[in-house]
Design a protein around this motif. Structure first.
Motif, mmCIF file in Angstrom:
data_model
loop_
_atom_site.group_PDB
_atom_site.id
_atom_site.type_symbol
_atom_site.label_atom_id
_atom_site.label_comp_id
_atom_site.label_asym_id
_atom_site.label_seq_id
_atom_site.Cartn_x
_atom_site.Cartn_y
_atom_site.Cartn_z
ATOM 1 N N ASN A 95 -12.912 -9.345 10.629
ATOM 2 C CA ASN A 95 -13.641 -9.692 9.406
ATOM 3 C C ASN A 95 -13.609 -8.588 8.355
ATOM 4 O OD1 ASN A 95 -14.185 -12.106 10.641
ATOM 5 N ND2 ASN A 95 -16.308 -11.635 11.179
ATOM 6 N N GLN A 96 -13.367 -7.354 8.806
ATOM 7 C CA GLN A 96 -13.267 -6.306 7.808
ATOM 8 C C GLN A 96 -11.946 -5.530 7.870
ATOM 9 O OE1 GLN A 96 -15.433 -2.444 5.960
ATOM 10 N NE2 GLN A 96 -16.690 -4.020 6.801
ATOM 11 N N THR A 97 -11.612 -4.964 9.043
ATOM 12 C CA THR A 97 -10.471 -4.039 9.092
ATOM 13 C C THR A 97 -9.169 -4.708 8.660
ATOM 14 O OG1 THR A 97 -11.628 -2.996 10.914
ATOM 15 C CG2 THR A 97 -9.355 -2.286 10.536
ATOM 16 N N ALA A 98 -8.951 -5.928 9.108
ATOM 17 C CA ALA A 98 -7.689 -6.608 8.773
ATOM 18 C C ALA A 98 -7.558 -6.809 7.266
ATOM 19 C CB ALA A 98 -7.609 -7.953 9.491
ATOM 20 N N VAL A 99 -8.667 -7.107 6.611
ATOM 21 C CA VAL A 99 -8.653 -7.320 5.155
ATOM 22 C C VAL A 99 -8.406 -5.986 4.453
ATOM 23 C CG1 VAL A 99 -9.907 -8.303 3.193
ATOM 24 C CG2 VAL A 99 -10.399 -9.124 5.504
ATOM 25 N N PHE A 100 -9.142 -4.979 4.916
ATOM 26 C CA PHE A 100 -9.010 -3.648 4.319
ATOM 27 C C PHE A 100 -7.573 -3.143 4.429
ATOM 28 C CE2 PHE A 100 -8.916 0.934 4.686
ATOM 29 C CZ PHE A 100 -9.526 1.291 3.491
ATOM 30 N N ASN A 101 -6.992 -3.307 5.623
ATOM 31 C CA ASN A 101 -5.616 -2.830 5.826
ATOM 32 C C ASN A 101 -4.637 -3.520 4.875
ATOM 33 O OD1 ASN A 101 -6.380 -1.076 7.808
ATOM 34 N ND2 ASN A 101 -5.818 -2.405 9.511
ATOM 35 N N MET A 102 -4.864 -4.788 4.640
ATOM 36 C CA MET A 102 -3.961 -5.502 3.738
ATOM 37 C C MET A 102 -4.101 -4.980 2.304
ATOM 38 S SD MET A 102 -3.420 -9.521 2.929
ATOM 39 C CE MET A 102 -2.697 -10.096 4.427
ATOM 40 N N LEU A 103 -5.347 -4.808 1.886
ATOM 41 C CA LEU A 103 -5.595 -4.270 0.538
ATOM 42 C C LEU A 103 -4.943 -2.907 0.360
ATOM 43 C CD1 LEU A 103 -9.399 -4.718 -0.175
ATOM 44 C CD2 LEU A 103 -7.520 -5.688 -1.514
ATOM 45 N N GLU A 104 -5.119 -2.091 1.367
ATOM 46 C CA GLU A 104 -4.598 -0.724 1.308
ATOM 47 C C GLU A 104 -3.065 -0.746 1.224
ATOM 48 O OE1 GLU A 104 -5.658 1.974 0.580
ATOM 49 O OE2 GLU A 104 -4.629 3.583 1.658
ATOM 50 N N TYR A 105 -2.468 -1.676 1.950
ATOM 51 C CA TYR A 105 -1.010 -1.786 1.911
ATOM 52 C C TYR A 105 -0.546 -2.262 0.526
ATOM 53 C CZ TYR A 105 3.745 -2.934 3.199
ATOM 54 O OH TYR A 105 5.110 -2.997 3.258
ATOM 55 N N ILE A 106 -1.263 -3.211 -0.021
ATOM 56 C CA ILE A 106 -0.916 -3.722 -1.361
ATOM 57 C C ILE A 106 -1.010 -2.587 -2.386
ATOM 58 C CG2 ILE A 106 -1.683 -5.284 -3.219
ATOM 59 C CD1 ILE A 106 -2.608 -7.230 -0.949
ATOM 60 N N ARG A 107 -2.074 -1.795 -2.243
ATOM 61 C CA ARG A 107 -2.248 -0.654 -3.163
ATOM 62 C C ARG A 107 -1.107 0.354 -3.027
ATOM 63 N NH1 ARG A 107 -4.019 4.598 -3.202
ATOM 64 N NH2 ARG A 107 -4.261 4.716 -0.946
ATOM 65 N N LYS A 108 -0.815 0.719 -1.769
ATOM 66 C CA LYS A 108 0.174 1.790 -1.561
ATOM 67 C C LYS A 108 1.579 1.373 -1.979
ATOM 68 C CE LYS A 108 -0.381 3.225 2.706
ATOM 69 N NZ LYS A 108 -0.937 3.777 3.936
ATOM 70 N N THR A 109 1.869 0.067 -1.813
ATOM 71 C CA THR A 109 3.239 -0.370 -2.101
ATOM 72 C C THR A 109 3.363 -1.036 -3.474
ATOM 73 O OG1 THR A 109 2.802 -2.474 -1.028
ATOM 74 C CG2 THR A 109 3.776 -0.749 0.354
ATOM 75 N N ASN A 110 2.241 -1.064 -4.192
ATOM 76 C CA ASN A 110 2.240 -1.738 -5.508
ATOM 77 C C ASN A 110 2.801 -3.147 -5.439
ATOM 78 O OD1 ASN A 110 1.176 0.319 -7.162
ATOM 79 N ND2 ASN A 110 3.126 1.407 -6.916
ATOM 80 N N LEU A 111 2.443 -3.852 -4.416
ATOM 81 C CA LEU A 111 2.929 -5.230 -4.257
ATOM 82 C C LEU A 111 2.472 -6.055 -5.469
ATOM 83 C CD1 LEU A 111 4.374 -6.467 -1.648
ATOM 84 C CD2 LEU A 111 2.227 -7.701 -1.338
ATOM 85 N N PRO A 112 3.385 -6.724 -6.154
ATOM 86 C CA PRO A 112 3.006 -7.391 -7.410
ATOM 87 C C PRO A 112 2.356 -8.754 -7.182
ATOM 88 C CG PRO A 112 5.355 -7.640 -7.018
ATOM 89 C CD PRO A 112 4.812 -6.909 -5.827
#
Ligand code: UD2
Length: 307
Positions: A95-112
Motif C-alpha cells: 500500500n505504500q512502498t510499491a507506490v513510493f518505489n514507482m514514483l522514485e523511479y519515475i523521478r530518477k529516470t524522468n519518465l515522461p
C-alpha cells in the motif's frame, strides 16, 4: 496513448481497463491475482497482462522502461483495514512502498508520463464528526491501511509539486457493482448482500444497521476517473462517491425490494473501530463535469440483474 493499470484484474481496476480499451487506449495490466481475476476483464484480447506483484521492483522498473505508459493508475492494494491490522508490515509493502518505489523511479529516470493517479480511500478521514467529508476536511487515519493511504497521498502530491510530476489522488468511498469479490467477511457489504440474497444465505448484520455509508456504483467511479484524466488535473485530491448518505438498514430494505425477496438477518455486535457515519462532498468532482448517473436503487437493480 498507453495506460498502465496496477490491480487491473481487480473489481474497480477491471472496469477501468474496459473503459480505457473502449476509449481507444493501449492498456497494460499488472496484477498478482490475489483478489483479482483475469475473467473480470472483458477485452482480455486487447490488453497486455502481466501476472506479477507490484512489489517486484526490478520487474516494475523494466516494465516502465519497456512499455513507457502515458497514464499510470495505481489501484493495486491490499484493500482491507482488517488485513492491515493483522499484517501491517506486509500490507505496508504493497500500500505504500510499491507506490513510493514507482514514483522514485519515475523521478530518477524522468519518465515522461502524462498522469500518475493514486487511489486512496475514505478511510483517511477516520471517525471525525464533520460531515460531509471534504477533501480538505481534517483527517484521522486510524489503521495501518488508512495511514499508508494517507502517507502515500502525501508522497504522491509532494513528488508532484517538488519534482514537477503530473500526480493526482482519489479517495474512494464505498464502491459497489459487478465483479466485486464477496469471499471475505471484509468484502464490500453489497457483494455479500448480493451473495446472500442470491443463495438464500443468512446475512450477518454488524451493529444495529444505523451506520451510514456513501455507496457509489462502479460505473460512476470510472466516469470520475476518466474525467480526472481528461482534465489534466495535477496535485489535487478528489473524493469519489455518490454524495448521498444511506443507512445499512435503508440499503437492505431497498435491496430486498429490488430483488423481490427478503433477507434472513443474523445480528452481531458492531465491528470495532468502525466509522459510524460517512458521506462525501463531491463538489470538486462536479466542477470537472461529474454527474452521478446511478442512484442507489438504479445501481442495485443493475447489479442484481447481472448477479
Ligand atoms: C470501507 C472499505 C475499507 C475502508 C473503510 C474506511 C470496502 C469494501 N471497504 O469499509 O477498505 O476503506 O471503508 O472507512 O469498501 N457489514 C455487515 N455485514 C457484513 C459486511 C459488512 O453488517 O457481512 C457492515 C459493516 O460492519 C459496515 C458496513 O456494512 O458497517 C459497510 O461495510 P463494508 O465492509 O462494505 O465497508 P466499510 O465502510 O466498513
Amino acid at each position: 496513448m498507453k495506460a498502465l493499470v496496477t490491480g487491473g484484474a481487480g473489481f474497480i481496476g477491471s472496469h477501468l481497463v474496459d473503459h480505457l480499451v473502449a476509449e481507444g487506449l493501449d492498456v497494460v495490466v499488472v496484477d498478482n491475482l490475489s483478489m483479482g481475476d483475469l475473467h473480470n476483464i472483458k477485452h482480455q484480447d486487447k490488453v497486455t497482462v502481466y501476472v506479477e506483484d507490484v512489489r517486484n521492483e526490478k520487474f516494475m522498473q523494466q516494465l516502465l522502461q519497456e512499455e513507457q505508459p502515458d497514464y499510470i493508475y495505481f489501484l493495486a492494494a491490499v484493500a482491507s483495514v482488517a488485513d492491515s491490522i493483522e499484517r501491517p508490515a506486509e500490507t505496508h509493502s504493497v500500500n505504500q512502498t510499491a507506490v513510493f518505489n514507482m514514483l522514485e523511479y519515475i523521478r530518477k529516470t524522468n519518465l515522461p508520463i502524462k498522469q500518475f493517479l493514486f487511489t486512496s480511500s475514505a478511510a483517511v478521514y477516520g471517525n471525525l464528526p464533520e460531515l460531509p467529508k471534504k477533501e480538505d476536511s481534517r483527517v484521522d487515519p486510524l489503521s495501518p491501511y488508512a495511514i499508508d493511504k494517507y502517507a502515500t497521498e502525501r508522497f504522491v502530491l509532494a513528488y508532484g509539486e517538488l519534482y514537477d510530476l503530473p500526480t493526482v489522488c482519489v479517495r474512494f468511498f464505498n464502491v459497489y457493482g459487478p465483479g466485486q469479490n464477496p469471499s471475505s467477511p471484509y468484502s464490500g457489504v453489497l457483494s455479500i448482500l448480493t451473495d446472500c440474497l442470491n443463495k438464500k444465505k443468512p446475512f450477518t448484520l454488524y451493529g444495529d444497521g444505523s451506520q451510514t455509508r456513501d455507496f457509489v456504483y462502479v460505473e460512476d467511479v470510472i466516469q470520475a476517473l476518466w474525467l480526472i484524466t481528461k482534465s489534466d488535473t495535477e496535485h489535487e485530491v478528489f473524493n469519489i462517491a455518490n454524495g448521498n448518505e444511506a443507512s445499512l438498514n435503508a440499503i437492505i430494505e431497498t435491496y430486498e425490494k429490488v430483488a423481490g425477496t427478503s433477507l434472513q438477518i443474523k445480528k452481531a455486535p458492531g465491528r470495532e473501530g468502525e466509522v459510524k457515519r460517512s458521506v462525501a462532498n463531491i463538489g470538486k468532482l462536479i466542477k470537472l463535469g461529474y454527474t452521478t448517473k446511478w442512484s442507489l436503487e438504479a445501481g442495485l437493480s443493475k447489479y442484481w440483474e447481472g448477479a
